[in-house]
Enzyme design. Structure first.
Site, PDB file in Angstrom:
ATOM      1  N   LYS A  49       0.844  -1.203   0.000  1.00 55.57           N
ATOM      2  CA  LYS A  49       0.000   0.000   0.000  1.00 55.57           C
ATOM      3  C   LYS A  49       0.871   1.241   0.000  1.00 55.57           C
ATOM      4  O   LYS A  49       0.627   2.194  -0.748  1.00 55.57           O
ATOM      5  CB  LYS A  49      -0.938  -0.005   1.213  1.00 55.57           C
ATOM      6  CG  LYS A  49      -2.093  -0.986   1.061  1.00 55.57           C
ATOM      7  CD  LYS A  49      -2.863  -1.194   2.357  1.00 55.57           C
ATOM      8  CE  LYS A  49      -3.890  -2.305   2.152  1.00 55.57           C
ATOM      9  NZ  LYS A  49      -4.570  -2.700   3.377  1.00 55.57           N
ATOM     10  N   GLN A  93      -4.639  -1.387   9.578  1.00 51.47           N
ATOM     11  CA  GLN A  93      -4.593  -2.717   8.959  1.00 51.47           C
ATOM     12  C   GLN A  93      -5.248  -3.751   9.882  1.00 51.47           C
ATOM     13  O   GLN A  93      -4.910  -3.851  11.063  1.00 51.47           O
ATOM     14  CB  GLN A  93      -3.127  -3.084   8.674  1.00 51.47           C
ATOM     15  CG  GLN A  93      -2.949  -4.404   7.970  1.00 51.47           C
ATOM     16  CD  GLN A  93      -3.533  -4.421   6.552  1.00 51.47           C
ATOM     17  OE1 GLN A  93      -3.375  -3.459   5.797  1.00 51.47           O
ATOM     18  NE2 GLN A  93      -4.223  -5.488   6.209  1.00 51.47           N
ATOM     19  N   ASP A 116     -10.965   3.367   4.077  1.00 51.61           N
ATOM     20  CA  ASP A 116     -11.361   1.960   3.952  1.00 51.61           C
ATOM     21  C   ASP A 116     -12.878   1.832   3.816  1.00 51.61           C
ATOM     22  O   ASP A 116     -13.376   0.797   3.395  1.00 51.61           O
ATOM     23  CB  ASP A 116     -10.928   1.183   5.210  1.00 51.61           C
ATOM     24  CG  ASP A 116      -9.738   0.279   4.952  1.00 51.61           C
ATOM     25  OD1 ASP A 116      -9.453  -0.016   3.776  1.00 51.61           O
ATOM     26  OD2 ASP A 116      -9.097  -0.126   5.944  1.00 51.61           O
TER      27      ASP A 116
END
Ligand code: NDP
Length: 284
Positions: A49, A93, A116
């Site tokens: 990422k 994460q 997200d």
């Protein structure tokens, strides 16, 4: 033989469009990625990422906390990032260590930085059809679907899996695309019949090659979200990645199908970057 939808190429195109937009609009997007602990798969995801962000012209910061960090420490970091004007996107994460409640952490992220799309505010806005951060993997599924189908209205779409990060949001997006949507899960009776009647089949189960080729309707479009590592005699150390669909047999019947790897996976990161650019644009 089905059209193999090339997620690598579509993701690359999306990233270069984002890079061009960042330059043209003089944006300075910033993405903060938080990782707690040493989970090897998470380490790889976070590295990928960060690299993709930098290559696209997005500044990224990786914050690493030890596996024994407390929930309070993580909440304090999230609060700090919420208040940092250079940070447009915050990604924590998952999975988190067991002693930390993921929902509490997600709820603490500023919904305007929740790239997200997991915050209850964004999930609620998605279900109401309001502007929001659309979760990355479902967003990627829809972009790949449109590579193969232009008219989705009235199509029978089956989503196998009902997780908050994939199954439920992708079902919302299919509904917005005017599909007739069914969500299947582990308690579904006669999954085979459900699959055989689906014009669009999205598999997000987490079980290698669970959906058999002959469950796929002739001419259907198959989007395989699953990423499963299985044994590979040719490479016993690394194994190999397969999806949730029996790819070769399904490709004999489908009109189009995404491969694993090289399908939905690359789209997830590209859509994360897209959401970060969207967030930076909102703040001009
Ligand atoms: P979850 O484990 O959260 O959800 C799996 C879903 O599959 C559940 O809803 C479960 O049903 C359902 N399921 C399990 N067994 C069956 C069965 N026998 N029949 C029908 N349904 C079943 O997984 P995720 O949604 O997080 O991920 C799914 C897959 O997608 C995984 O392989 C994951 O690695 C991959 N993934 C890929 C991403 C990418 O970037 N490409 C991103 C995120 C995930 P129930 O709710 O009843 O238990």
């Amino acid at each position: 033989m089905a059209l193999i939808i090339d997620g690598v190429a579509v993701a690359k195109k999306l990233r270069s469009e984002l890079a061009a937009q960042i330059a043209a609009e003089k944006l300075a997007p910033g993405l903060a990625v938080v990782i707690v602990g040493e989970d090897p798969a998470s380490q790889v995801y976070v590295r990928n990422k960060a690299r993709a962000a930098e290559e696209t012209g997005i500044t990224s910061w990786t914050h690493r906390l030890p596996a024994d960090a407390t929930q309070e420490q993580l909440l304090a970091l999230v609060a700090q990032l919420n208040n940092d004007g250079a940070v447009h996107g915050i990604l924590v994460q998952l999975p988190l260590p067991k002693h930390i409640d993921a929902q509490t952490i997600i709820a603490a992220i500023d919904p305007d930085k929740d790239v997200d799309g997991f915050h209850p505010v964004n999930a609620g806005r998605l279900s109401l059809g309001l502007p929001c951060f659309v979760p990355c993997t479902p967003q990627g599924c829809m972009i790949l679907l449109r590579e193969a189908v232009t008219k989705t209205a009235g199509k029978r779409a089956l989503v196998v899996g009902r997780s908050n990060i994939v199954g439920k949001p992708v079902a919302q997006l299919l509904l917005q695309a005017d599909c007739t949507v069914t969500i299947a899960h582990s308690r579904t009776h006669d999954l085979v019949a459900e699959c055989r009647s689906a014009d669009i089949l999205i598999a997000a189960i987490g079980k290698p090659e669970f959906v058999k080729g002959d469950w796929v309707k002739e001419g259907a479009v198959v989007i395989d979200v699953g990423i499963n590592r299985v044994a590979n005699p040719e490479n016993p150390e690394k194994g190999k990645l397969v999806g949730d669909v029996e790819f070769a047999a399904a490709a004999e019947r489908a009109a189009a199908i995404t491969p694993v790897p090289g399908g939905v996976g690359p789209m997830t990161i590209a859509c994360l970057l897209k959401n970060t650019v969207q967030s930076a644009r909102m703040r001009i």
